[in-house]
Design a protein around this motif. Structure first.
Motif, short mmCIF file in Angstrom:
data_model
loop_
_atom_site.label_atom_id
_atom_site.label_comp_id
_atom_site.label_asym_id
_atom_site.label_seq_id
_atom_site.Cartn_x
_atom_site.Cartn_y
_atom_site.Cartn_z
N PHE A 1 0.86 -1.17 0.00
CA PHE A 1 0.00 0.00 0.00
C PHE A 1 0.90 1.23 0.00
O PHE A 1 1.88 1.30 0.77
CB PHE A 1 -0.91 0.00 1.22
N THR B 1 -9.79 4.00 0.32
CA THR B 1 -8.76 2.96 0.33
C THR B 1 -7.43 3.57 -0.07
O THR B 1 -7.35 4.73 -0.47
CB THR B 1 -9.12 1.83 -0.66
N ARG B 2 -6.38 2.77 0.02
CA ARG B 2 -5.05 3.23 -0.34
C ARG B 2 -4.66 2.67 -1.71
O ARG B 2 -5.20 1.67 -2.17
CB ARG B 2 -4.03 2.76 0.71
N LYS C 1 -2.83 0.46 -4.06
CA LYS C 1 -2.33 -0.89 -3.77
C LYS C 1 -1.72 -1.49 -5.02
O LYS C 1 -2.28 -1.37 -6.12
CB LYS C 1 -3.45 -1.80 -3.28
#
Length: 368
Positions: free
Chosen positions: A222, A257-258, A260
């Protein structure tokens, strides 16, 4: 009136989906999970995953995807939320491969858009891409991002509301698939059928899978991109880099979210009880592949290196079959297990209900 009692071992996407499908068909269901529900060490537990129609030479799975999307739509209706963002997947090809022709064929047959983008136009759209060695850029529709943690959490609530008896933090010590028994530290529970959907732990409960469904420790990272690429990544679709020495998939930082990145080369090693902290060794290949895929990758900030586990067969296909007089195996092999999990779970439940034969469901789940 109940159609019988089914015990489901494993509370990832496969087990939860199977329990949901069985409960909808009128079965009494009990589900056992060694950790919490959802379980943070399960293969299914993740911030986001790709769903797509494009499947390269695994065309059988491509043709399952319309049905898979219909089951996902049924789940969104049942839980009252949609944990999915539709967006294209862009494939950056570095060299030619069979993937291109087989994907164009299957997408064309399904009527899902698949088209080339001029390389220069793609580089303008996606300035974070390293253009060295890019020979073709392909845009595919019928794709997007699923949000697994949210999906699993709502599935647990859904099946509990349907009367499924949940046994979190309950390690299954053994199963008797001839007699329909599950043994835990608290005793033995019997049912008319037992479905084992134990993911990377399946070898311990179903010895026939040893050497066939191999646990594989995989790594993802991440990231936070450099400021000059932050806006481009926020607006980006899913990007997959296809090359002999690259082979990464990258999901943008959508819906809290990050960013990825992971790769599709299976290690076929490791013990699923190992920790989930990614080591230098875990991410060595991934880091080199990312440097080939993305401009100035060493300027990205690594927020987390994480290890996860899949089971992998030689051909990356699902194992769904009868095991013993009262047992069923449902093993989603490789990372495509999540996107197809609800459909495969429905297929297993349908076979238990007598809607299709054992042989038919095994062939179907293998994408053949």
């Amino acid at each position: 009136m109940s159609r019988g009692k089914v015990l489901v071992v494993g509370g990832g996407i496969a087990g939860l989906s199977t329990a949901w499908a069985l409960a909808r068909r009128g079965f009494a269901v009990e589900l056992f999970e060694q950790g919490a529900l959802p379980y943070a060490r399960a293969s299914s537990y993740d911030e986001h995953r790709i769903i797509r129609h494009a499947y390269g030479d695994m065309e059988g799975y491509a043709y399952l995807m319309p049905s898979a999307f219909r089951v996902w739509e049924a789940l969104w209706a049942a839980i009252g939320a949609t944990h999915y963002d539709a967006m294209p997947v862009i494939y950056l090809m570095r060299g030619e491969s069979e993937w291109y022709e087989t994907t164009r064929r299957s997408m064309g047959r399904m009527g899902v858009a698949c088209e080339d983008i001029p390389i220069e136009a793609a580089m303008a759209l996606y300035p974070m891409v390293n253009p060295d060695g890019v020979t073709r850029v392909v845009r595919t529709e019928g794709a997007g991002i699923l949000y697994p943690i949210r999906i699993l959490t709502d599935l647990v609530k859904l099946i509990a509301g349907l009367g499924v008896v949940l046994h979190p933090d309950t390690r299954v010590e053994a199963v008797d698939l001839e007699a329909g028994l599950v043994r835990t530290g608290g005793g033995v529970v019997g049912g008319d059928a037992v479905v084992v959907t134990a993911g990377a732990w399946v070898n311990r409960l179903v010895p026939s899978t040893i050497g066939e469904a191999v646990p594989s420790r995989q790594a993802v990272m991440f990231l936070a991109p450099p400021p000059r690429f932050a806006a481009a990544w926020q607006a980006a679709p899913v990007l997959i880099d296809l090359g002999a020495e690259s082979g990464t998939y990258t999901l943008p930082p959508r819906a809290a979210t990050r960013l990825k990145i992971g790769d599709h080369q299976f290690t076929r090693r490791g013990d699923p009880d190992e920790d989930r902290v990614g080591t230098d060794a875990d991410v060595a290949r991934l880091t080199e592949a990312a440097r080939r895929a993305w401009q100035d990758f060493d300027e990205y900030t690594v927020l987390e290196r994480k290890a996860c586990f899949y089971t992998v067969t030689a051909d990356e296909r699902f194992l769904v079959r009868r095991e013993g007089a009262r047992g069923w195996l449902g093993s989603a092999c490789s990372g495509h297990g999540f996107k197809l999990g609800p459909l495969i779970g429905d297929g297993i439940a349908g076979a238990i209900a007598g809607e299709r034969t054992e042989a038919a469901v095994s062939v179907w789940a293998a994408g053949r």
